[in-house]
Design a protein around this motif. Structure first.
Motif, PDB file in Angstrom:
ATOM      1  N   PRO A 220       0.830  -1.209   0.000  1.00  0.00           N
ATOM      2  CA  PRO A 220       0.000   0.000   0.000  1.00  0.00           C
ATOM      3  C   PRO A 220       0.860   1.252   0.000  1.00  0.00           C
ATOM      4  CG  PRO A 220       0.124  -0.912   2.211  1.00  0.00           C
ATOM      5  CD  PRO A 220       0.867  -1.866   1.315  1.00  0.00           C
ATOM      6  N   THR A 221       0.359   2.312  -0.635  1.00  0.00           N
ATOM      7  CA  THR A 221       1.025   3.596  -0.501  1.00  0.00           C
ATOM      8  C   THR A 221       0.779   4.135   0.909  1.00  0.00           C
ATOM      9  OG1 THR A 221      -0.937   4.619  -1.511  1.00  0.00           O
ATOM     10  CG2 THR A 221       0.954   4.204  -2.949  1.00  0.00           C
ATOM     11  N   ALA A 222       1.494   5.173   1.280  1.00  0.00           N
ATOM     12  CA  ALA A 222       1.428   5.667   2.653  1.00  0.00           C
ATOM     13  C   ALA A 222       0.052   6.180   3.040  1.00  0.00           C
ATOM     14  CB  ALA A 222       2.465   6.768   2.848  1.00  0.00           C
ATOM     15  N   ASP A 223      -0.744   6.605   2.049  1.00  0.00           N
ATOM     16  CA  ASP A 223      -2.082   7.098   2.347  1.00  0.00           C
ATOM     17  C   ASP A 223      -3.140   6.011   2.215  1.00  0.00           C
ATOM     18  OD1 ASP A 223      -2.127   6.796  -0.376  1.00  0.00           O
ATOM     19  OD2 ASP A 223      -2.488   8.901  -0.839  1.00  0.00           O
ATOM     20  N   GLY A 224      -2.747   4.808   1.807  1.00  0.00           N
ATOM     21  CA  GLY A 224      -3.692   3.707   1.674  1.00  0.00           C
ATOM     22  C   GLY A 224      -4.562   3.774   0.441  1.00  0.00           C
ATOM     23  N   ALA A 225      -4.291   4.703  -0.490  1.00  0.00           N
ATOM     24  CA  ALA A 225      -5.136   4.877  -1.662  1.00  0.00           C
ATOM     25  C   ALA A 225      -4.811   3.894  -2.782  1.00  0.00           C
ATOM     26  CB  ALA A 225      -5.034   6.304  -2.187  1.00  0.00           C
ATOM     27  N   VAL A 226      -3.565   3.458  -2.868  1.00  0.00           N
ATOM     28  CA  VAL A 226      -3.128   2.563  -3.936  1.00  0.00           C
ATOM     29  C   VAL A 226      -2.532   1.309  -3.312  1.00  0.00           C
ATOM     30  CG1 VAL A 226      -1.587   2.289  -5.925  1.00  0.00           C
ATOM     31  CG2 VAL A 226      -2.674   4.499  -5.482  1.00  0.00           C
ATOM     32  N   LEU A 227      -2.891   0.162  -3.863  1.00  0.00           N
ATOM     33  CA  LEU A 227      -2.330  -1.107  -3.415  1.00  0.00           C
ATOM     34  C   LEU A 227      -1.729  -1.825  -4.613  1.00  0.00           C
ATOM     35  CD1 LEU A 227      -2.035  -3.171  -1.042  1.00  0.00           C
ATOM     36  CD2 LEU A 227      -4.130  -4.245  -1.900  1.00  0.00           C
ATOM     37  N   LEU A 228      -0.400  -2.025  -4.562  1.00  0.00           N
ATOM     38  CA  LEU A 228       0.293  -2.794  -5.590  1.00  0.00           C
ATOM     39  C   LEU A 228       0.570  -4.183  -5.031  1.00  0.00           C
ATOM     40  CD1 LEU A 228       3.053  -1.614  -7.981  1.00  0.00           C
ATOM     41  CD2 LEU A 228       3.480  -3.649  -6.618  1.00  0.00           C
ATOM     42  N   PHE A 229       0.421  -5.217  -5.860  1.00  0.00           N
ATOM     43  CA  PHE A 229       0.623  -6.579  -5.385  1.00  0.00           C
ATOM     44  C   PHE A 229       1.108  -7.468  -6.527  1.00  0.00           C
ATOM     45  CE2 PHE A 229      -3.762  -6.072  -6.722  1.00  0.00           C
ATOM     46  CZ  PHE A 229      -4.038  -7.203  -7.475  1.00  0.00           C
ATOM     47  N   GLN A 230       1.393  -8.699  -6.185  1.00  0.00           N
ATOM     48  CA  GLN A 230       1.943  -9.683  -7.125  1.00  0.00           C
ATOM     49  C   GLN A 230       0.926 -10.787  -7.375  1.00  0.00           C
ATOM     50  OE1 GLN A 230       6.025 -11.157  -6.413  1.00  0.00           O
ATOM     51  NE2 GLN A 230       5.126 -13.185  -6.257  1.00  0.00           N
ATOM     52  N   ARG A 231       0.870 -11.258  -8.624  1.00  0.00           N
ATOM     53  CA  ARG A 231      -0.002 -12.379  -8.983  1.00  0.00           C
ATOM     54  C   ARG A 231       0.796 -13.391  -9.805  1.00  0.00           C
ATOM     55  NH1 ARG A 231      -5.440 -10.825 -11.911  1.00  0.00           N
ATOM     56  NH2 ARG A 231      -6.106 -10.401  -9.761  1.00  0.00           N
ATOM     57  N   ASP A 232       0.495 -14.669  -9.630  1.00  0.00           N
ATOM     58  CA  ASP A 232       1.273 -15.728 -10.286  1.00  0.00           C
ATOM     59  C   ASP A 232       0.722 -16.091 -11.663  1.00  0.00           C
ATOM     60  OD1 ASP A 232      -1.060 -16.978  -9.532  1.00  0.00           O
ATOM     61  OD2 ASP A 232      -0.086 -18.780  -8.751  1.00  0.00           O
ATOM     62  N   ASP A 233       0.508 -15.102 -12.527  1.00  0.00           N
ATOM     63  CA  ASP A 233      -0.032 -15.364 -13.856  1.00  0.00           C
ATOM     64  C   ASP A 233       0.949 -14.996 -14.965  1.00  0.00           C
ATOM     65  OD1 ASP A 233      -0.066 -12.640 -13.619  1.00  0.00           O
ATOM     66  OD2 ASP A 233      -2.168 -12.370 -14.147  1.00  0.00           O
ATOM     67  N   GLY A 234       2.242 -14.938 -14.620  1.00  0.00           N
ATOM     68  CA  GLY A 234       3.246 -14.630 -15.628  1.00  0.00           C
ATOM     69  C   GLY A 234       3.632 -15.836 -16.460  1.00  0.00           C
ATOM     70  N   LEU A 235       4.414 -15.577 -17.499  1.00  0.00           N
ATOM     71  CA  LEU A 235       4.838 -16.647 -18.401  1.00  0.00           C
ATOM     72  C   LEU A 235       5.963 -17.462 -17.776  1.00  0.00           C
ATOM     73  CD1 LEU A 235       4.934 -14.662 -21.770  1.00  0.00           C
ATOM     74  CD2 LEU A 235       3.157 -16.272 -20.987  1.00  0.00           C
ATOM     75  N   PRO A 236       6.029 -18.766 -18.054  1.00  0.00           N
ATOM     76  CA  PRO A 236       7.170 -19.571 -17.595  1.00  0.00           C
ATOM     77  C   PRO A 236       8.471 -19.042 -18.188  1.00  0.00           C
ATOM     78  CG  PRO A 236       5.371 -20.960 -18.362  1.00  0.00           C
ATOM     79  CD  PRO A 236       5.040 -19.556 -18.788  1.00  0.00           C
ATOM     80  N   PHE A 237       9.567 -19.310 -17.487  1.00  0.00           N
ATOM     81  CA  PHE A 237      10.860 -18.836 -17.955  1.00  0.00           C
ATOM     82  C   PHE A 237      11.919 -19.862 -17.601  1.00  0.00           C
ATOM     83  CE2 PHE A 237      14.858 -16.568 -16.886  1.00  0.00           C
ATOM     84  CZ  PHE A 237      15.190 -16.118 -18.154  1.00  0.00           C
TER      85      PHE A 237
END
Length: 371
Positions: A220-237
């Motif tokens: 979360p950003t310091a004001d709680g307005a934006v939440l960035l996160f990770q998801r396991d839907d990327g391509l294999p490598f």
């Protein structure tokens, strides 16, 4: 092993870069106790810092390049209660910032967590640390606070024990009195603070936001307005069976306790030389991002613990903008380990790191400081 069990083991704890995903190798196994994962640390460190200011508000509807969803972002302005340590530049009187010092000017020391645990989340002012530890046959969120960012963190205290959520990567937003964390079930939760205690944790967003893939690493950003996160839907490598993407979702935290039931926007940095990325550590202003990534040399083959997996950096001009200046830090990578960033202070002077190995091996928690 059943698919669901394997998937859970693939994506919990600090092994998010690999997520149990080596084709020829078993899933990453950290030190396990009754089904839990606990890291280990040994020594203390000191550092000097102060914090910067949350950017002025920006609103607008923008589709990020390479994404299929549209978002409206709203960020509040001003200095939040936990955003200034009081340290100032001697010439201007303004809070000191380390963002112009470059991404290789780091002094790295082992960060001691007492009690031992993993995923140390640093508050914007670098005065408080939250992490996960396994105590008394259940998981706890531990909090350690210091008055001076230049001294070592003292022993922590349990603020929220739970054996079911296994709250990992606990990120506290002081302005909204909320604790965000991820859980082995694959969703991101928010735990409201209620006076001296805690309320009931709930999913931080609707099914469209947290219900398709396995989501983790709430930032979360310091004001709680934006939440960035990770998801396991990327391509294999290469030798990795799956990859990851970064997403973000927005709200007005003064009106909405959770994020809206809309698809989040994909905000993965473009790939200038890495084959798989993970472990986002978003700056409190939302404009700078550290993340862990493997170099693409060798096509993802070879020994993944040879130091090729280290810390990268990107920045953007607005909360709705795309990332640019995507570069790696040669110094924030260690032979024999995978290095993942965890959290960065508002002034960019302190960055917590989690080091681990793919396959059975040690883990370490470190603090990188500059300025």
């Amino acid at each position: 092993m059943p698919t669901g069990v394997r998937r859970a083991r693939c994506t919990v704890a600090v092994a998010a870069l690999v997520a149990g995903c080596l084709k020829p190798n078993p899933a990453y196994d950290s030190v396990e106790t009754d089904g839990g994962t606990v890291g280990s640390t040994t020594t203390t460190t000191t550092s000097t810092t102060s914090t910067g200011v949350v950017p002025t508000s920006s609103t607008g509807t923008t589709e990020v390049t390479g994404t299929s969803a549209v978002t409206t972002s709203t960020a509040t302005s001003g200095v939040l209660p936990d955003m200034s340590s009081g340290t100032t530049d001697t010439t201007t009187g303004e809070p000191t910032s380390c963002w112009d010092l470059g991404i290789d000017n780091w002094d790295v020391s082992t960060l001691s967590l007492d009690p031992p645990g993993s995923s140390p989340m640093l508050t914007p002012d670098a005065k408080t640390l939250h992490w996960r530890a396994f105590l008394g046959n259940e998981w706890h969120v531990i909090r350690s606070a210091r008055d001076d960012p230049a001294v070592a963190f003292p022993a922590g205290m349990s603020i929220w024990p739970t054996s079911s959520y296994q709250a990992d990567r606990p990120a506290f937003v002081a302005g909204t009195q909320e604790l965000f964390f991820d859980s082995p079930g694959g969703d991101i939760y928010v735990l409201p603070r209620d006076g001296d205690g805690w309320g009931t944790p709930t999913a931080a967003g609707g099914a469209q936001a947290f219900g398709i893939g396995h989501e983790s690493h709430p930032n979360p950003t310091a004001d709680g307005a934006v939440l960035l996160f990770q998801r396991d839907d990327g391509l294999p490598f290469g030798q990795f069976q799956l990859g990851f993407n970064f997403y973000q979702i927005t709200r007005d935290p003064q009106i909405h306790a959770t994020f809206p039931d809309v698809p989040p926007v994909k905000v993965s940095p473009s790939d200038p030389g890495f084959g798989v990325l993970a472990c986002p550590a978003l700056a409190p202003d939302g404009l700078r991002l550290f993340f862990g990534a493997f170099d693409s040399d060798g096509g993802g083959q070879g020994n993944p613990n040879d130091g090729r997996a280290g810390v990268w950096f990107a920045e953007r001009d607005s909360l709705d903008g795309g990332w640019h200046t995507v570069v790696r830090s040669p110094s924030l990578r260690v032979a024999g380990f995978v290095t993942c960033p965890v959290a960065v202070s508002a002034d960019g002077c302190q960055l917590t790191l989690q080091l681990f190995t793919i396959g059975p091996g040690p883990t370490e928690t470190r603090l990188a400081r500059r300025g």
